[in-house]
Structure formats: C-alpha cells, structure tokens
Write a protein that holds these residues in place. Structure first.
Motif, PDB file in Angstrom:
ATOM      1  N   GLU A 186      45.483  46.917  48.614  1.00  0.00           N
ATOM      2  CA  GLU A 186      44.330  45.537  48.729  1.00  0.00           C
ATOM      3  C   GLU A 186      44.337  44.396  47.631  1.00  0.00           C
ATOM      4  N   ALA A 187      44.101  43.799  48.195  1.00  0.00           N
ATOM      5  CA  ALA A 187      43.399  42.400  47.108  1.00  0.00           C
ATOM      6  C   ALA A 187      42.395  42.912  46.303  1.00  0.00           C
ATOM      7  N   ILE A 188      42.192  42.514  45.130  1.00  0.00           N
ATOM      8  CA  ILE A 188      40.720  43.148  44.533  1.00  0.00           C
ATOM      9  C   ILE A 188      39.816  42.040  45.084  1.00  0.00           C
ATOM     10  N   PRO A 199      40.074  41.857  52.564  1.00  0.00           N
ATOM     11  CA  PRO A 199      39.355  41.991  52.084  1.00  0.00           C
ATOM     12  C   PRO A 199      37.896  41.741  53.320  1.00  0.00           C
ATOM     13  N   ILE A 200      36.989  42.046  53.608  1.00  0.00           N
ATOM     14  CA  ILE A 200      35.930  41.905  54.780  1.00  0.00           C
ATOM     15  C   ILE A 200      34.420  41.934  54.015  1.00  0.00           C
ATOM     16  N   ALA A 217      42.954  28.842  50.044  1.00  0.00           N
ATOM     17  CA  ALA A 217      43.304  30.741  49.777  1.00  0.00           C
ATOM     18  C   ALA A 217      44.222  31.147  48.696  1.00  0.00           C
ATOM     19  N   GLY A 275      37.214  39.610  47.177  1.00  0.00           N
ATOM     20  CA  GLY A 275      36.061  39.714  48.683  1.00  0.00           C
ATOM     21  C   GLY A 275      36.908  39.230  49.503  1.00  0.00           C
ATOM     22  N   THR A 318      30.942  42.791  54.156  1.00  0.00           N
ATOM     23  CA  THR A 318      29.686  43.694  54.159  1.00  0.00           C
ATOM     24  C   THR A 318      28.757  43.054  54.903  1.00  0.00           C
ATOM     25  N   LYS A 362      45.460  46.475  54.109  1.00  0.00           N
ATOM     26  CA  LYS A 362      43.993  45.974  54.118  1.00  0.00           C
ATOM     27  C   LYS A 362      43.988  44.767  53.708  1.00  0.00           C
ATOM     28  N   TYR A 403      44.612  26.384  44.518  1.00  0.00           N
ATOM     29  CA  TYR A 403      43.620  25.636  43.589  1.00  0.00           C
ATOM     30  C   TYR A 403      42.757  25.997  42.321  1.00  0.00           C
ATOM     31  N   ASP A 404      42.569  27.786  42.848  1.00  0.00           N
ATOM     32  CA  ASP A 404      41.814  28.325  41.592  1.00  0.00           C
ATOM     33  C   ASP A 404      42.824  28.826  40.835  1.00  0.00           C
ATOM     34  N   ILE A 451      38.798  34.788  53.762  1.00  0.00           N
ATOM     35  CA  ILE A 451      40.279  33.924  54.341  1.00  0.00           C
ATOM     36  C   ILE A 451      41.245  35.801  54.351  1.00  0.00           C
ATOM     37  N   ALA A 461      35.559  35.656  50.164  1.00  0.00           N
ATOM     38  CA  ALA A 461      35.621  34.438  50.028  1.00  0.00           C
ATOM     39  C   ALA A 461      35.269  33.911  50.980  1.00  0.00           C
ATOM     40  N   PRO A 462      34.823  33.836  51.304  1.00  0.00           N
ATOM     41  CA  PRO A 462      33.650  33.227  53.151  1.00  0.00           C
ATOM     42  C   PRO A 462      33.948  31.863  53.056  1.00  0.00           C
ATOM     43  N   ARG A 463      33.514  30.974  52.150  1.00  0.00           N
ATOM     44  CA  ARG A 463      33.625  29.526  51.987  1.00  0.00           C
ATOM     45  C   ARG A 463      34.692  29.260  51.481  1.00  0.00           C
ATOM     46  N   ARG A 464      35.567  30.123  51.616  1.00  0.00           N
ATOM     47  CA  ARG A 464      36.858  29.458  51.266  1.00  0.00           C
ATOM     48  C   ARG A 464      37.626  29.609  52.395  1.00  0.00           C
TER      49      ARG A 464
HETATM   50  P1  NAD Z   1      35.013  37.102  46.598  1.00  0.00           P
HETATM   51  O1  NAD Z   1      35.474  37.251  45.546  1.00  0.00           O
HETATM   52  O2  NAD Z   1      35.366  37.497  48.070  1.00  0.00           O
HETATM   53  O3  NAD Z   1      34.468  35.465  45.762  1.00  0.00           O
HETATM   54  C1  NAD Z   1      34.156  35.262  44.613  1.00  0.00           C
HETATM   55  C2  NAD Z   1      34.523  33.984  43.860  1.00  0.00           C
HETATM   56  O4  NAD Z   1      36.221  34.163  43.384  1.00  0.00           O
HETATM   57  C3  NAD Z   1      34.435  32.738  45.040  1.00  0.00           C
HETATM   58  O5  NAD Z   1      34.272  31.881  44.039  1.00  0.00           O
HETATM   59  C4  NAD Z   1      35.744  32.885  45.588  1.00  0.00           C
HETATM   60  O6  NAD Z   1      36.150  31.494  46.696  1.00  0.00           O
HETATM   61  C5  NAD Z   1      36.771  33.312  44.838  1.00  0.00           C
HETATM   62  N1  NAD Z   1      37.993  33.959  45.302  1.00  0.00           N
HETATM   63  C6  NAD Z   1      38.124  34.802  45.929  1.00  0.00           C
HETATM   64  N2  NAD Z   1      38.953  35.284  46.798  1.00  0.00           N
HETATM   65  C7  NAD Z   1      40.140  34.158  46.078  1.00  0.00           C
HETATM   66  C8  NAD Z   1      41.391  34.331  46.477  1.00  0.00           C
HETATM   67  N3  NAD Z   1      42.045  34.763  47.502  1.00  0.00           N
HETATM   68  N4  NAD Z   1      41.568  32.478  46.024  1.00  0.00           N
HETATM   69  C9  NAD Z   1      40.715  31.710  45.734  1.00  0.00           C
HETATM   70  N5  NAD Z   1      39.529  32.005  45.119  1.00  0.00           N
HETATM   71  C10 NAD Z   1      39.110  33.262  45.689  1.00  0.00           C
HETATM   72  O7  NAD Z   1      33.325  37.930  45.987  1.00  0.00           O
HETATM   73  P2  NAD Z   1      32.174  37.807  47.124  1.00  0.00           P
HETATM   74  O8  NAD Z   1      31.673  36.620  46.721  1.00  0.00           O
HETATM   75  O9  NAD Z   1      31.196  38.350  45.553  1.00  0.00           O
HETATM   76  O10 NAD Z   1      32.172  38.142  48.103  1.00  0.00           O
HETATM   77  C11 NAD Z   1      32.285  37.852  49.332  1.00  0.00           C
HETATM   78  C12 NAD Z   1      32.417  38.803  50.340  1.00  0.00           C
HETATM   79  O11 NAD Z   1      33.199  39.722  50.144  1.00  0.00           O
HETATM   80  C13 NAD Z   1      31.245  40.428  50.336  1.00  0.00           C
HETATM   81  O12 NAD Z   1      30.779  40.347  51.373  1.00  0.00           O
HETATM   82  C14 NAD Z   1      31.547  41.237  49.896  1.00  0.00           C
HETATM   83  O13 NAD Z   1      30.843  42.316  50.190  1.00  0.00           O
HETATM   84  C15 NAD Z   1      32.669  41.482  50.637  1.00  0.00           C
HETATM   85  N6  NAD Z   1      33.964  41.645  48.518  1.00  0.00           N
HETATM   86  C16 NAD Z   1      35.276  42.909  49.603  1.00  0.00           C
HETATM   87  C17 NAD Z   1      36.071  43.754  49.109  1.00  0.00           C
HETATM   88  C18 NAD Z   1      36.884  44.209  50.210  1.00  0.00           C
HETATM   89  O14 NAD Z   1      37.129  44.015  51.116  1.00  0.00           O
HETATM   90  N7  NAD Z   1      37.839  45.032  48.993  1.00  0.00           N
HETATM   91  C19 NAD Z   1      35.779  43.545  47.431  1.00  0.00           C
HETATM   92  C20 NAD Z   1      34.590  42.834  46.669  1.00  0.00           C
HETATM   93  C21 NAD Z   1      33.973  42.330  48.384  1.00  0.00           C
END
Ligand code: NAD
Length: 478
Positions: A258-260, A69-70, A273, A262, A72, A67, A313-314, A12, A264-267
């Motif tokens: 940054e945001a805290i 999120p990325i 998002a 990740g 990994t 930055k 939505y969240d 996202i 959220a690849p599924r979204r």
């Molecule tokens: P995630 O934070 O991406 O998602 C956790 C849950 O929160 C999911 O259900 C997601 O759909 C929801 N969510 C997160 N951000 C949202 C947003 N902005 N709006 C709506 N819904 C949101 O955590 P994860 O699934 O454990 O990690 C996914 C990837 O992100 C992994 O590859 C991980 O390494 C990476 N990651 C990156 C960072 C960063 O770059 N700072 C931090 C944490 C995780």
C-alpha cells in the motif's frame, strides 16, 4: 500470471489505483486481478470491520493484496481495517523504504536512503487495555520470542537480498529490560548469523534524534511496533514527502502492499493526487513476486519522470519542476519513460537472487519455570505507603511476606520518599520469608485473606524464574 487481490479504497484511492494499474500493465507485469470492496461503503453499510467475509476468502486465496487507502469513519466503533488485516493474516513485517530524491523533491537530507522494518503485530498494539482504579489504566505491552525472531531475521534477510550494508536495532532496553531487552537479545543472537552485514544497537531516544538529524548514518533499521510506527512517518517526511512512500506488510503466507498516506478525501475526484506512494507499494509487490525486471523498469522510469521535473502538485516547486501534472498525466509520463534510466538520481538494479531464508518459528524446549513470588496490585485511595504496608502485612501467612510496595513502578515502601507522588494503584510484592519457591495455593490463600480484610486486589502478577534467572523487573529504587 499471478492473480492478486486489489481494492481501490476511498477518496483519492480509485484514481491512484487506476494510475498504478496502468503503469503495471504498460510495463508488462504478469498480473491478473480480483477486485474487492473495502472501506467507507462497507463500513457505512453496517459492517464495522470495513470488509465482507467473502472478501477475506479472495484475499486468502490470492495471498497478495494491493490496497489503496481507505477512509475510516470517525467514531461508531469502526475498526481499522489495516490493523485487522495485519493481524488476521499474520503480516508481521512492515517495510518502509524512505529515499530522498534531491534536488527534485525538497529535503534537508539529500543523501537519505533508509529502510524502516517495523514489527507489525505485537507491542502495545495488541490493544489490551484495562482501567483498574479510579486513576490508573493499563495497556499491556506484549513482546514474544517468535515475534522478535521473525522480524529481526526478516531485517537481516532483507539487507542481504537488497545489498544493504548495515542493520540498526532501536529499543529502549535501558528501561524495559525484559520486553525491549528480549528484542535486543534476539537481535544480537541473529546478527552473528550475518557476519557480512554490520549491526548496531541504539537506544531509541538518541537513535531517533540521530535519524531525524543525520539519516544518512542509517541503512536498515529494525524496531518494535510503536517506535517503528512513529519513526517510519518521521523518516518518510524528512525524506521529502509522505505522499511518495509505499509500504509492504509481509507475513509467512500472505502480503499486503500500500501507500503510506491516507485517502486525502479533500483531493478526491480532481485528478491531482500523486500516485507515487501506491506505485512504490506495487514495485515492492513485484519484487515480492519475483518480477524483478518489471519492478526495476518501473522504478527507473519513475525516477526519470521525477528527474525530468514532471511533478504532481504536492512536490511541484517553481524553479525545480518543469511541469505540473495530474494523476493520470503523471502515470502517462512514467509509461512514456519505461525502458529509460535516470541520469542524476541513482538508477536501481533489482537482480534475481535466492529467495529470502525465512524459516517458520520452531519452539525451543521449554525452560525450567519456577515461582518465586507474587505482585498484588491494590486499589487504595490513601496516600501513606506505611499505612498501606501496615494493613497489607496483616495478610502475611503461609510463609509469605510483604517485601516491597511500589507506586507507578517506584519503590515507596520500605524507606520511601515523602516527595514521591502516589496514585491509587499500588503494587505489593510478596515473597517467601525463607526465599523458597511458592505454589499457586499460596497465592490463592493470599487473595482469600485480602478479600477477608477488605483489600481491593485488582490483579496479580506471578514472579517467575526461567532457567534460574529472575524474569521480572525490580522496583525502581530497589
Ligand atoms: P492523508 O494521508 O489522507 O492526508 C494528509 C495530507 O496529505 C493531506 O493534505 C492530503 O491532501 C495530502 N496527501 C495525502 N496523500 C496524497 C497524495 N497521494 N497526493 C497528494 N497529496 C496527498 O491523511 P488524513 O487526512 O489524516 O486521513 C484521511 C483519511 O485517510 C482518514 O479517514 C484516515 O483514517 C485514512 N487513512 C487511511 C490509511 C490507509 O488506508 N492506509 C492511512 C492513513 C490514513
């Protein structure tokens, strides 16, 4: 105009970055951008650090980095770019505000407004680990005086700059008297320089319980890396949503926002998002750059948008929310409210103030360091400490004598308990018989004897006094 570096990241990331940049532009932020590529594509191109060398040059030149999120990739030796960036750029301070937006975002803690300031470079996150015996692996917890001074001063300066009333320190110094003890000591030393700010210390276990139960009792919390990592997620979650919080990583010359959450690849790619986390990071960035009026304008418009029930939505909830929107529409709603203030939620006022007083660390005069003993860590598969003591005592020479054996910190000789469970990792403490100082030559002699007697020494630790005070832990039960 300030030129900053941006990276749109993965999942996202690009959508929430575009939304954030649109709001910054509409609010009149005086920013220009250099965009770099980080994350999945870079990792999968064979670069295990997730960032190209040329991108480091841009980040270092611009000094400020926003930055997204990325992702990994799992396994494959890929290193976390966040950890690398923090450490390479000396971003010692991680700042994470956790604010409830009740009744618009559901939370059990409607009065919560806590800022967690986490030390970002030290502690167990130095990542120095070694397996030493079949059964025991160690991870070094490194705590330094400059590390403690910088983060504690940052917390008090932050409180002063942002009109906060209290700074709370969380440690576990009842157990880790040396490492956490130093953090607490430095906290007490620096707190007296800020008489207008209340200060207090909590042991982390009960402090964390209190934070989870009654977060409104806290204002600014400063703590070590591991505790801060865990607690800042707890705090963001109980405030309402991990998707809403941003964070700042601040160093002496560079900073990353940054945001805290990740990637959220599924979204990804669905325009659903919530861009609030990254936007909160961007607002902290504007404050860092002194663009306080713009930061205030955006924050108030964001609060008004949430208050008007325009929700992604969240955080959408029937009966509370007015309209479910996607990423872009949420950004447009904020833009439409620039210049407005919330009426129920508390509007913010970011005044220009004196810059934070964060002097570079000055190394004090060295202390008098004297050597008073040595701990030999021994790999031994037996079970009786008395048997081990018998063979270890054969090494005593040059005035050294075995004074104690511990196993996982607990004293097992002399006068151990048969009930104590022992692993194959034993600490044998030697001191001079007459209590005098020893030299490194004594230790070398001891190691040579151990080798000759077939004792498997896996490491040694010297027992020092600094300015006459013993600077090592006793055995538990000693
Ligand atoms: P995630 O934070 O991406 O998602 C956790 C849950 O929160 C999911 O259900 C997601 O759909 C929801 N969510 C997160 N951000 C949202 C947003 N902005 N709006 C709506 N819904 C949101 O955590 P994860 O699934 O454990 O990690 C996914 C990837 O992100 C992994 O590859 C991980 O390494 C990476 N990651 C990156 C960072 C960063 O770059 N700072 C931090 C944490 C995780």
């Amino acid at each position: 105009m300030t030129r900053i570096t941006i990276a749109k990241g993965d999942g996202i990331g690009p959508e929430i970055m575009d939304a954030t940049l649109a709001v910054l532009k509409a609010a009149g932020a005086a920013l220009e951008y250099d965009e770099i590529e980080v994350g999945e594509k870079v990792y999968l191109s064979g670069n295990t650090s997730g960032i190209a060398a040329s991108s480091w040059d841009i980040i270092r030149r611009n000094k400020v980095f926003l930055k997204a999120p990325i992702t990994t990739p799992q396994g494959g030796g890929y290193k976390s770019l966040n950890v690398t960036t923090r450490k390479f750029l000396g971003l010692y301070s991680n700042v994470r505000p956790c604010l409830s937006l009740s009744p618009y975002v559901a939370t059990k803690h409607p009065q919560m407004d806590v800022v967690i300031i986490r030390e970002n470079e030290e502690d167990l996150y130095a990542g120095i680990e070694h397996q030493q015996t079949d059964e025991v692996i160690q991870c070094l917890k490194l705590i330094s005086r400059p590390g403690c001074e910088k983060i504690v001063r940052y917390a008090f300066e932050y409180a002063r700059a942002f009109g906060r009333k209290k700074v709370t320190c969380f440690t576990k110094d009842n157990i880790m008297k040396q490492t956490d003890g130093l953090f607490h000591k430095v906290f007490d030393e620096i707190a007296v320089e800020y008489p207008e700010i209340e200060n207090e210390h909590w042991i982390i276990d009960i402090g964390a319980a209190k934070l989870a139960d009654t977060p409104e009792a806290f204002d600014v919390i400063v703590t070590l890396n591991l505790y801060g990592d865990v607690l800042s997620d707890v705090a963001a979650q109980i405030a309402g949503s991990v998707g809403m919080a941003g964070s700042a990583n601040i160093g002496e010359s560079c900073a990353m926002f940054e945001a805290i959450h990740g990637s959220a690849p599924r979204r990804a790619g669905q325009d659903v998002a919530n861009p609030s986390g990254l936007l909160q990071g961007a607002i902290m960035m504007l404050q860092h750059l002194g663009q306080n009026a713009i930061a205030e304008k955006i924050q108030n418009a964001w609060l008004k948008t949430i208050e008007d029930g325009i929700h992604t939505y969240d955080i959408f909830k029937e009966g509370v929310s007015a309209q479910k929107v996607g990423t872009q529409a949420f950004a447009e709603a904020i833009i439409a409210r620039l210049g407005q203030k919330p009426s129920v939620l508390k509007a913010v006022e970011y005044r220009d103030g004196a810059p934070m007083n964060l002097p570079s660390y000055k190394r004090p005069a060295p202390q008098v360091k004297t050597l008073h003993g040595v701990d030999l860590f021994v790999h031994w598969a037996g079970t009786s400490a008395d048997t081990l003591a018998e063979s270890i005592q054969k090494l005593n020479d040059g005035g050294l004598q075995l004074s104690m054996i511990t196993n996982r910190g607990i004293k097992v000789w002399p006068e151990g308990f048969a009930e104590t469970f022992c692993t194959d990792h034993w600490r044998c403490r030697f001191k001079m018989k007459d209590g005098s100082e020893l030299s490194k030559a004594h230790i070398i002699g001891l190691l040579q004897q151990a080798e000759a007697h077939g004792i498997d020494v896996v490491k040694t630790e010297n027992l020092y006094h600094f300015d006459g005070t013993p600077a090592y832990s006793l055995g538990q039960g000693q």
